[in-house]
Write a protein that holds these residues in place. Structure first.
Motif, PDB file in Angstrom:
ATOM      1  N   PRO A  84      75.749 -51.798  47.382  1.00 31.44           N
ATOM      2  CA  PRO A  84      75.288 -53.078  48.106  1.00 31.44           C
ATOM      3  C   PRO A  84      73.894 -53.160  47.917  1.00 31.44           C
ATOM      4  O   PRO A  84      73.131 -51.975  47.811  1.00 31.44           O
ATOM      5  CB  PRO A  84      75.883 -52.615  49.567  1.00 31.44           C
ATOM      6  CG  PRO A  84      75.943 -51.064  49.503  1.00 31.44           C
ATOM      7  CD  PRO A  84      76.135 -50.952  48.115  1.00 31.44           C
ATOM      8  N   VAL A  85      73.204 -54.158  47.968  1.00 36.03           N
ATOM      9  CA  VAL A  85      71.824 -54.511  47.932  1.00 36.03           C
ATOM     10  C   VAL A  85      71.577 -55.496  48.943  1.00 36.03           C
ATOM     11  O   VAL A  85      71.976 -56.762  48.931  1.00 36.03           O
ATOM     12  CB  VAL A  85      71.074 -54.649  46.737  1.00 36.03           C
ATOM     13  CG1 VAL A  85      69.696 -55.056  46.796  1.00 36.03           C
ATOM     14  CG2 VAL A  85      71.558 -53.750  45.632  1.00 36.03           C
ATOM     15  N   LEU A  86      70.809 -55.252  50.080  1.00 39.49           N
ATOM     16  CA  LEU A  86      70.602 -56.199  51.187  1.00 39.49           C
ATOM     17  C   LEU A  86      69.030 -56.864  51.031  1.00 39.49           C
ATOM     18  O   LEU A  86      68.395 -56.098  50.677  1.00 39.49           O
ATOM     19  CB  LEU A  86      70.616 -55.692  52.585  1.00 39.49           C
ATOM     20  CG  LEU A  86      72.061 -55.049  53.182  1.00 39.49           C
ATOM     21  CD1 LEU A  86      71.945 -54.641  54.102  1.00 39.49           C
ATOM     22  CD2 LEU A  86      72.991 -56.060  52.803  1.00 39.49           C
ATOM     23  N   VAL A  87      69.264 -58.295  51.005  1.00 38.84           N
ATOM     24  CA  VAL A  87      67.774 -58.928  51.243  1.00 38.84           C
ATOM     25  C   VAL A  87      67.958 -60.020  52.198  1.00 38.84           C
ATOM     26  O   VAL A  87      69.113 -59.966  52.834  1.00 38.84           O
ATOM     27  CB  VAL A  87      67.399 -59.707  50.040  1.00 38.84           C
ATOM     28  CG1 VAL A  87      67.418 -58.643  48.556  1.00 38.84           C
ATOM     29  CG2 VAL A  87      68.606 -60.629  49.628  1.00 38.84           C
ATOM     30  N   GLN A  88      66.561 -60.911  52.635  1.00 37.31           N
ATOM     31  CA  GLN A  88      66.850 -61.736  53.483  1.00 37.31           C
ATOM     32  C   GLN A  88      67.937 -62.810  53.001  1.00 37.31           C
ATOM     33  O   GLN A  88      67.958 -63.136  51.687  1.00 37.31           O
ATOM     34  CB  GLN A  88      65.630 -62.173  53.701  1.00 37.31           C
ATOM     35  CG  GLN A  88      64.759 -62.883  52.674  1.00 37.31           C
ATOM     36  CD  GLN A  88      64.261 -62.118  51.473  1.00 37.31           C
ATOM     37  OE1 GLN A  88      64.219 -60.898  51.660  1.00 37.31           O
ATOM     38  NE2 GLN A  88      63.677 -62.742  50.607  1.00 37.31           N
ATOM     39  N   SER A  89      68.558 -63.318  53.822  1.00 37.52           N
ATOM     40  CA  SER A  89      69.260 -64.682  53.412  1.00 37.52           C
ATOM     41  C   SER A  89      68.597 -65.847  52.871  1.00 37.52           C
ATOM     42  O   SER A  89      67.443 -65.802  53.058  1.00 37.52           O
ATOM     43  CB  SER A  89      70.307 -64.978  54.654  1.00 37.52           C
ATOM     44  OG  SER A  89      69.436 -65.588  55.483  1.00 37.52           O
ATOM     45  N   ARG A  90      68.933 -66.891  52.135  1.00 37.43           N
ATOM     46  CA  ARG A  90      68.344 -67.950  51.764  1.00 37.43           C
ATOM     47  C   ARG A  90      68.203 -69.043  52.964  1.00 37.43           C
ATOM     48  O   ARG A  90      68.881 -68.965  53.655  1.00 37.43           O
ATOM     49  CB  ARG A  90      69.210 -68.505  50.787  1.00 37.43           C
ATOM     50  CG  ARG A  90      69.582 -67.782  49.681  1.00 37.43           C
ATOM     51  CD  ARG A  90      70.286 -68.182  48.465  1.00 37.43           C
ATOM     52  NE  ARG A  90      71.777 -68.620  48.918  1.00 37.43           N
ATOM     53  CZ  ARG A  90      72.611 -68.867  48.135  1.00 37.43           C
ATOM     54  NH1 ARG A  90      72.514 -68.939  46.974  1.00 37.43           N
ATOM     55  NH2 ARG A  90      73.923 -69.330  48.598  1.00 37.43           N
ATOM     56  N   VAL A  91      67.026 -69.739  52.956  1.00 37.77           N
ATOM     57  CA  VAL A  91      66.869 -70.646  53.972  1.00 37.77           C
ATOM     58  C   VAL A  91      67.856 -71.733  54.067  1.00 37.77           C
ATOM     59  O   VAL A  91      67.872 -72.246  55.008  1.00 37.77           O
ATOM     60  CB  VAL A  91      65.427 -71.198  53.716  1.00 37.77           C
ATOM     61  CG1 VAL A  91      64.371 -70.402  53.928  1.00 37.77           C
ATOM     62  CG2 VAL A  91      65.444 -71.975  52.304  1.00 37.77           C
ATOM     63  N   GLN A  92      68.605 -71.700  52.957  1.00 35.84           N
ATOM     64  CA  GLN A  92      69.677 -73.103  53.166  1.00 35.84           C
ATOM     65  C   GLN A  92      71.056 -72.268  53.645  1.00 35.84           C
ATOM     66  O   GLN A  92      71.873 -73.178  53.766  1.00 35.84           O
ATOM     67  CB  GLN A  92      69.924 -73.588  51.510  1.00 35.84           C
ATOM     68  CG  GLN A  92      70.476 -72.488  50.608  1.00 35.84           C
ATOM     69  CD  GLN A  92      69.164 -72.229  49.694  1.00 35.84           C
ATOM     70  OE1 GLN A  92      68.105 -71.894  50.216  1.00 35.84           O
ATOM     71  NE2 GLN A  92      69.547 -71.817  48.151  1.00 35.84           N
ATOM     72  N   ASP A  93      71.031 -71.099  53.910  1.00 31.09           N
ATOM     73  CA  ASP A  93      72.394 -70.471  54.318  1.00 31.09           C
ATOM     74  C   ASP A  93      72.418 -70.913  55.826  1.00 31.09           C
ATOM     75  O   ASP A  93      71.364 -71.066  56.488  1.00 31.09           O
ATOM     76  CB  ASP A  93      72.148 -68.893  54.309  1.00 31.09           C
ATOM     77  CG  ASP A  93      72.473 -68.418  52.800  1.00 31.09           C
ATOM     78  OD1 ASP A  93      73.163 -68.976  52.149  1.00 31.09           O
ATOM     79  OD2 ASP A  93      71.759 -67.139  52.574  1.00 31.09           O
ATOM     80  N   PRO A  94      73.606 -70.968  56.330  1.00 29.40           N
ATOM     81  CA  PRO A  94      74.032 -71.296  57.641  1.00 29.40           C
ATOM     82  C   PRO A  94      73.262 -70.447  58.628  1.00 29.40           C
ATOM     83  O   PRO A  94      73.249 -69.165  58.272  1.00 29.40           O
ATOM     84  CB  PRO A  94      75.265 -71.534  57.923  1.00 29.40           C
ATOM     85  CG  PRO A  94      75.855 -70.539  56.757  1.00 29.40           C
ATOM     86  CD  PRO A  94      74.982 -70.748  55.573  1.00 29.40           C
ATOM     87  N   PRO A  95      72.903 -70.728  59.783  1.00 27.58           N
ATOM     88  CA  PRO A  95      72.471 -69.745  60.772  1.00 27.58           C
ATOM     89  C   PRO A  95      73.327 -68.683  61.236  1.00 27.58           C
ATOM     90  O   PRO A  95      74.555 -68.933  61.220  1.00 27.58           O
ATOM     91  CB  PRO A  95      71.931 -70.631  62.084  1.00 27.58           C
ATOM     92  CG  PRO A  95      72.666 -71.759  61.850  1.00 27.58           C
ATOM     93  CD  PRO A  95      72.861 -72.031  60.408  1.00 27.58           C
ATOM     94  N   GLU A  96      73.032 -67.459  61.671  1.00 28.03           N
ATOM     95  CA  GLU A  96      73.739 -66.378  62.290  1.00 28.03           C
ATOM     96  C   GLU A  96      73.613 -66.438  63.600  1.00 28.03           C
ATOM     97  O   GLU A  96      72.772 -66.310  64.216  1.00 28.03           O
ATOM     98  CB  GLU A  96      73.263 -65.002  61.646  1.00 28.03           C
ATOM     99  CG  GLU A  96      73.528 -64.811  60.105  1.00 28.03           C
ATOM    100  CD  GLU A  96      74.801 -64.756  59.560  1.00 28.03           C
ATOM    101  OE1 GLU A  96      75.725 -64.410  60.500  1.00 28.03           O
ATOM    102  OE2 GLU A  96      74.839 -64.875  58.454  1.00 28.03           O
ATOM    103  N   GLN A  97      74.866 -66.532  64.231  1.00 28.95           N
ATOM    104  CA  GLN A  97      74.898 -66.467  65.774  1.00 28.95           C
ATOM    105  C   GLN A  97      75.314 -64.865  66.186  1.00 28.95           C
ATOM    106  O   GLN A  97      76.268 -64.409  65.823  1.00 28.95           O
ATOM    107  CB  GLN A  97      76.084 -67.393  66.274  1.00 28.95           C
ATOM    108  CG  GLN A  97      76.003 -68.779  65.733  1.00 28.95           C
ATOM    109  CD  GLN A  97      74.815 -69.455  66.072  1.00 28.95           C
ATOM    110  OE1 GLN A  97      74.234 -69.213  67.229  1.00 28.95           O
ATOM    111  NE2 GLN A  97      74.234 -70.375  65.303  1.00 28.95           N
TER     112      GLN A  97
END
Length: 210
Positions: free
Chosen positions: A46-59
């Motif tokens: 796995p490799v984690l980065v920030q999500s994309r700005v067009q991705d839906p918000p996380e609740q």
């Protein structure tokens, strides 16, 4: 030279050639096994980065029923009474499931050459958080003890819009390939949310490249 001596020399040379051939075959087999192992691990990494700005918000919900909404590519830092809530919207760009294990935080932007964090100093998550391969997820953390050495510095960093650095410790679903990824949470002037950006990755289960 008599026949006995010649026969012994021939046998010795033949044995040496066979040993060299066996040694070369074993080395080749070991090299092929290492390549196969690395290919297998790459399929689980796995490799984690920030999500994309067009991705839906996380609740993101906390154990005390407090909820925060984190837009794609952002982080949330909230103060509610004597509790500080933090969350980052993540994307797993690797090919394996990411399982988050712990985190560390600095209420500042580190200066100089980045050194690999000490995993022994990490705070353990109270539950595993999973981010699927190629998918999105989140990290969450909280400070609830005002006597915590970081409580006041983090509180001031949020109030003063100072950059906050978060190191996340995670691995694959088998507990291997442990990685630390460093995220910077930079304040915005608009809605109070922070821009999240990854700056470094450290693989703990592989020697550092020279």
């Amino acid at each position: 030279m008599d026949w006995a001596t010649a026969s012994s020399l021939t046998t010795g040379v033949g044995t040496l050639v066979l040993a060299m051939s066996t040694y070369a075959s074993v080395r080749s087999a070991n090299r092929a096994a290492r390549v196969a192992e690395r290919s297998l691990l790459a399929g689980l990494r796995p490799v984690l980065v920030q999500s994309r700005v067009q991705d839906p918000p996380e609740q993101v919900g906390f154990v005390d029923e407090h909820w925060v909404s984190v837009p794609g590519g952002h982080a949330a830092t909230e103060i509610d009474g004597d509790t500080i809530y933090l969350a980052i919207a993540l994307r797993n760009v690797g090919r394996g499931l990411a399982v988050l294990h712990g985190w560390d935080l600095r209420p500042e932007r580190p200066e100089g050459e980045p050194a690999r964090p000490d995993e022994c100093a990490f705070r353990v998550l109270t539950r595993d958080i999973y981010v699927p391969a190629g998918g999105t997820g989140f990290w969450q953390g909280a400070f609830r003890d005002t006597d915590d050495r970081l409580f006041r510095p983090v509180q001031e960093a949020i109030k003063n819009d100072t950059v906050i650095t978060v190191d996340l410790l995670y691995g694959d679903h088998e507990g291997g390939q442990r990685t630390i990824s460093r995220f910077s949470l930079a304040p915005q002037e608009t809605d109070g949310a922070r821009i999240a950006s990854v700056s470094h990755h450290w693989n703990l289960d592989r020697p550092e490249p020279r």
